[in-house]
Design a protein around this motif. Structure first.
Motif, short mmCIF file in Angstrom:
data_model
loop_
_atom_site.label_atom_id
_atom_site.label_comp_id
_atom_site.label_asym_id
_atom_site.label_seq_id
_atom_site.Cartn_x
_atom_site.Cartn_y
_atom_site.Cartn_z
N PRO A 61 16.80 29.05 27.21
CA PRO A 61 16.99 27.61 27.08
C PRO A 61 15.76 26.80 27.50
CG PRO A 61 18.99 28.58 27.92
CD PRO A 61 17.94 29.68 27.91
N TYR A 64 13.35 27.09 24.49
CA TYR A 64 13.68 26.35 23.26
C TYR A 64 13.96 24.87 23.47
CZ TYR A 64 18.81 27.34 23.95
OH TYR A 64 20.11 27.44 24.39
N THR A 65 13.99 24.41 24.74
CA THR A 65 14.05 22.95 24.99
C THR A 65 12.74 22.40 25.50
OG1 THR A 65 14.80 23.19 27.29
CG2 THR A 65 16.51 23.09 25.58
N HIS A 72 17.90 21.09 31.77
CA HIS A 72 18.86 21.63 30.80
C HIS A 72 20.11 22.20 31.46
CE1 HIS A 72 17.83 25.88 31.47
NE2 HIS A 72 16.56 25.66 31.18
N GLU A 95 20.15 19.84 27.11
CA GLU A 95 19.00 19.25 26.42
C GLU A 95 18.96 19.78 24.99
OE1 GLU A 95 17.25 16.83 27.37
OE2 GLU A 95 17.61 16.73 29.54
N ARG A 96 18.28 19.04 24.14
CA ARG A 96 18.26 19.31 22.70
C ARG A 96 17.39 20.53 22.38
NH1 ARG A 96 17.17 14.69 21.75
NH2 ARG A 96 19.05 13.77 20.77
N PRO A 97 17.96 21.56 21.74
CA PRO A 97 17.14 22.71 21.33
C PRO A 97 16.25 22.34 20.15
CG PRO A 97 19.39 22.97 20.54
CD PRO A 97 19.38 21.74 21.39
N ALA A 483 7.98 25.12 23.15
CA ALA A 483 8.68 24.15 22.29
C ALA A 483 7.75 23.05 21.77
CB ALA A 483 9.88 23.56 23.02
N MET A 498 9.92 16.60 27.72
CA MET A 498 9.57 18.01 27.85
C MET A 498 8.59 18.22 29.00
SD MET A 498 9.25 19.30 23.88
CE MET A 498 10.74 19.58 22.90
N TYR A 517 20.76 13.28 23.96
CA TYR A 517 21.38 14.43 23.30
C TYR A 517 22.88 14.38 23.49
CZ TYR A 517 22.31 19.37 22.16
OH TYR A 517 22.77 20.54 21.61
#
Length: 540
Positions: A61, A64-65, A72, A95-97, A483, A498, A517
């Motif tokens: 996670p 990818y976030t 996250h 959090e948004r992937p 990411a 990020m 998100y």
């Protein structure tokens, strides 16, 4: 969805769990992984520093976030509510992937076998969940798993345990092949701008077959073959290879944190309690096996073991006796998990002042009044207790006189964000991740590492493509950088929240604010998974 001319993905992210230079370099030198070697040689590459904790359920996670667990919200294979727990799932990721962010700007994705993606949410594209999902997971769109199996044959999340070294190698290789075959089929069917495929068996092989280099090589050869097929069939503009952490031999000691805390009076033990489960038991005993409940005979035997434990006949003592006659491994493979749990001396969480509730968290939790259901440490003493734990853990030495930890710190030094206060109160990082942390009570502080091969901090990253500057140095690359780097390869602006930055081999597309998100929490109850886990009390 409006159709567009089939062009192939702009970027493909290939995740290889636990890949690192220590594992890959000998394989590259032997010519066993020519496709991965080509990506490392032709692109910009280097070590990829993982986070703390460097374990699958939290690290993917983060990758990818692009954000730390304090944002996250996933720190472990399990999530906790007081002394209770449940298995984490995709709805715990706050959090948004990458694929949801790309969906918000009109770009589609195909995602295959990425951990902590079950249950899937809707977006433009397709997703087949990976690790942490049940064996027959829900996919997006609905019914996709049946389509995949019709197209490529067998597809499963977890390798089966089979008898014989050759058969087990083929099982691992078969699972690796199914990842690549499913990914290529879905890319051809959905024609996404972004593709993400993860190979988990490169980690599993070290936990299941530690030190078996022939099997490790067979696994990587199978993965490399699929990487080559993906490059040929999908023809992406850019390829990013990344791992969530590294892997290596543990040459130090097993340090039993709760045993150390019991000696100081922080931990109180209970015989025959429920304790905390290990993820391996959750995965192998429940998710893979599809077990629905404890068998009647097993429950009866567990009651007997609980009674014996109260009189001092614990699983630890029985195990020690079996070890003296060489039968401990034989019995361990045949005794149900619930029997081990029922007869084990365990941490009494409500009656303890501070404890390690899960070794994966890499830290110690304080039993705080007002936060824990039966907290006993007053808030006025919280900081003093934390300082004392930091001081004492910092001073722990191995039997050889070496420091067990390279860093012991308050959680704020490792995590920030709305979920930072869900981390362990004190974070303890083993020296070079060469010592195995354990939460179990075993009668002594130190022992041989339970797993001789385990996670290391440095993974690997490579970025290759026509617009990539392969000459740059990536020695400072971090897990959080993956990411924003992927987004930059696609000309998409990174989320300003990020924690990572675009790797210097790629031209940045800048940062901006994205809408909050929106996700809905669900429990891990798909197909009755949580019901099957509810009676599990097996500690490591």
């Amino acid at each position: 969805m409006e159709s567009r001319e089939t062009t192939g993905p702009k970027t493909v992210l290939i995740g290889i769990d636990a890949a690192c230079h220590g594992v890959l370099d000998p394989l590259v030198a032997d010519g066993a992984v020519p496709n991965l070697a080509g990506l490392l040689d032709d692109g910009a590459s280097g070590p990829l520093e993982s986070q703390v904790p460097p374990w699958t359920a939290s690290a993917w996670p983060s990758l990818y976030t692009g954000m730390n667990p304090g944002k996250h919200g996933v720190f472990d294979f399990l999530t906790f509510d007081g002394y209770d727990w449940e298995v984490v799932n995709a709805t715990h990721v706050d959090e948004r992937p990458l694929w949801r962010l790309l969906d918000s700007v009109g770009q589609s994705s195909v995602v295959v076998n990425v951990p902590v993606t079950h249950p899937p949410s809707e977006f433009d594209g397709a997703l087949v969940p990976g690790y942490m999902a049940p064996e027959d997971p829900n996919c997006h769109p609905a019914g996709l798993l049946a389509d995949v199996r019709d197209e490529i044959g067998s597809y499963r999340v977890y390798p089966n345990d089979v008898d014989g070294e050759t058969a087990q190698r083929e099982e691992y290789a078969s699972v690796a092949r199914s990842r690549g075959e499913a990914f290529r089929y879905l890319v051809d069917r959905f024609d996404p701008e972004f593709g993400f495929v993860e190979f988990q068996v490169t980690d599993t092989v070290f936990h299941d077959q530690p030190g078996d280099q022939r099997t490790v090589r067979a696994v990587y050869e199978a993965v490399d073959e699929q990487v080559g097929a993906i490059l040929d069939d999908c023809d992406p503009d850019t390829v990013v290879v990344a791992s969530d952490h590294g892997m290596g031999r543990y040459r130090g000691h097993e340090f039993r944190v709760n045993e150390f805390l019991r000696e100081s009076g922080d931990v109180t033990a209970v015989k025959g309690g429920e304790g905390m489960p290990s993820w391996a038991t959750v995965r192998d005993g429940q998710l893979k096996a599809g077990k629905t409940e404890t068998e009647p005979d097993e429950r009866a035997l567990a009651d007997v073991m609980t009674g014996l434990a109260r009189f001092g006949v614990t699983s630890q003592r029985i195990g020690k006796a079996l070890g003296l006659v060489g039968l401990d491994d034989f019995v361990a493979k045949r005794v149900p998990a619930s029997l081990v749990s029922a007869g084990t001396e365990q941490v009494d969480f409500p009656d303890s002042r501070a404890y390690m509730r899960s070794r994966i968290e890499c830290g110690v939790r304080i039993n705080l009044e007002g936060r824990e259901p039966a907290g006993i440490v007053p808030p006025s003493e919280y900081e003093a207790v934390r300082d004392d734990l930091v001081r004492r853990l910092s001073g722990v030495r191995t039997p050889d006189g070496e420091p067990v930890f390279e860093d012991v710190a308050r959680r704020e030094e490792y995590f920030h964000g709305p979920h930072a206060d869900e981390a362990a109160d004190v974070i303890a990082v083993p020296s070079d991740f060469d010592h195995f942390l354990s939460a179990r009570l075993s009668g002594s502080r130190f022992g041989e590492p339970t797993e001789p091969w385990n996670h290391k901090r440095d993974g690997i990253v490579a970025v290759a493509g026509e617009d990539i500057d392969e000459t740059v140095d990536l020695t400072d690359a971090h897990l959080f950088d993956v990411a924003p780097t992927v987004l930059a390869t696609m000309g998409v602006t990174a989320d300003e929240r990020m924690d990572g930055t675009v790797l210097p081999a790629v031209e940045s597309s800048g940062e901006r604010s994205y809408p909050e998100y929106d996700r809905q929490r669900s429990t891990t109850d798909e197909g009755g998974v949580e019901d099957r886990l509810a009676n599990l009390g097996y500690i490591e």
